[in-house]
Scaffold this active site. Structure first.
Site, short mmCIF file in Angstrom:
data_model
loop_
_atom_site.label_atom_id
_atom_site.label_comp_id
_atom_site.label_asym_id
_atom_site.label_seq_id
_atom_site.Cartn_x
_atom_site.Cartn_y
_atom_site.Cartn_z
N THR A 185 0.89 -1.15 0.00
CA THR A 185 0.00 0.00 0.00
C THR A 185 0.92 1.19 0.00
OG1 THR A 185 -1.72 -1.06 1.35
CG2 THR A 185 -1.56 1.30 1.57
N VAL A 214 -12.95 -5.28 1.86
CA VAL A 214 -12.43 -3.93 2.03
C VAL A 214 -11.44 -3.96 3.19
CG1 VAL A 214 -13.02 -1.55 2.66
CG2 VAL A 214 -14.51 -2.85 1.13
N GLY A 215 -10.28 -3.35 2.99
CA GLY A 215 -9.27 -3.33 4.04
C GLY A 215 -9.37 -2.06 4.88
N GLY A 237 0.02 -2.63 5.66
CA GLY A 237 0.14 -3.97 6.25
C GLY A 237 -1.23 -4.60 6.39
#
Ligand code: ASP
Length: 337
Positions: A185, A214-215, A237
């Site tokens: 990311t 969805v993170g 992470g």
């Protein structure tokens, strides 16, 4: 009060910090500057964690998540599950600026992108398609997919999965049991001379995720958070752990108590690690088997990167130049023998 202009980012954001710093120096508000910075990485086909060329979900489709937060107005915008549009961070900024909402997802996010005139394209590159295909072919011995022989594999696939010549159906099934799920990311934050803070996080999320997952990156308080009177915190992470621990919000709240960015980051990670009990998240030594990093700046411009595993680094640009700095960390990475 005058503070040193400074931008920081995850290690893949060296150029992002350089560009954002220059824009702030030239008088830009911090938010468009950091968004412009991460857009460089969204455009980079070689960064497989963000935007164009990001690793896809388990169906081979790239789905992007991103969010921005603007310190001076305390406004925010986010996008989740965006397909076929590479500039997720710019779109998140438009959600903040041109809607009364904070988060648009899936088909709604795509409709918003079309309304804003963002071009649509396939975000999968030949390289990420081949990596996904190999992952798909080797994820189970209970379906009908088979991997090709070693000689027919693309060098990018060999390098990505660290394959050796003894690769074959039996060995790959053993490997895939323990294969790392690559994460990545970009988070970038900045502070201007007046002490105004803003930040952005953008990602293609956990590689090979279940479609629709969805993170933390588009979630305010998890993947990023700013309080202009205190500081900014953002993360890269394993997002699930940030979501259930509200990591970025906690990082800012600890800094509010006067704790330094470094100690605040380490304390968030200590608390987070203590909560991990799931078998699939723990290594044989009882430590987390995933990575997670936080990037923090306080109102005075003090900054730090903090990581579960080290040594590792993050990117910085200020009047001392553009460079990597070491993250503080909880555990030393085991050396491979
Ligand atoms: N935090 C991102 C997510 O969970 C992935 C990453 O940073 O590696 O979606």
């Amino acid at each position: 009060m005058s503070v040193p202009i400074r931008t920081i980012a995850s290690a893949n954001g060296l150029e992002a910090t350089r560009l954002a710093y220059q824009m702030i120096l030239n008088g830009s508000d911090v938010l468009p500057a950091v968004v412009e910075g991460v857009t460089l990485v969204e455009d980079d086909p070689d960064d497989m964690t963000v935007g164009y060329g990001g690793l896809p979900n388990e169906d081979g489709i790239v789905e992007l998540d991103a969010a921005v937060m603007h310190g001076p107005t305390h406004r925010a915008g986010g996008i989740a599950g965006l397909r076929n549009v590479r500039h997720a961070a710019k779109l998140a900024q438009l959600v903040m600026e041109q809607t009364k909402h904070h988060l648009l997802v899936g088909e709604g996010a795509n409709a918003f992108a079309r309304a804003q005139g963002f071009p649509e394209e396939d975000l999968l590159t030949d390289k990420t398609r081949k990596i996904w295909l190999y992952w798909r072919q080797t994820s189970s011995d209970r379906d009908d997919w088979l991997p090709p022989p070693y000689e027919q594999l693309d060098p990018a696939v060999i390098e990505f999965f660290k394959l050796t010549k003894d690769h074959g159906p039996e060995t790959v099934y053993q490997r895939s049991e323990v294969a790392d799920r690559p994460t990545g990311t970009i988070h970038c934050s900045g502070i201007d001379a007046q002490g105004n803070l803003s930040c952005v996080t953008t990602t293609s999320g956990l590689a090979f995720k279940i479609p629709g997952r969805v993170g933390d990156s588009p979630l305010i308080g998890a993947g990023l958070y700013v309080d202009n009177e205190v500081g900014s915190c953002g993360s890269t992470g394993r997002g699930e752990e940030n979501i259930r621990n509200c990591s970025s919000h906690l990082g800012v709240e600890l800094m509010r108590q006067g704790i330094s960015p470094k100690e605040a980051g380490l304390e968030v990670l200590r608390r987070l690690v203590k909560q991990v009990r799931e078998r699939w998240l723990l290594g044989a030594d009882g430590k987390p088997n995933f990575g997670l990093k936080l990037y923090l700046i306080n109102r005075e411009g003090d900054f730090a990167g903090a990581s579960i595993w080290g040594p590792s680094k993050f990117a910085v640009t200020d009047d001392q130049g553009t460079r990597f700095e070491p993250c503080a960390y909880l555990f030393e990475k085991p050396t491979k023998t």
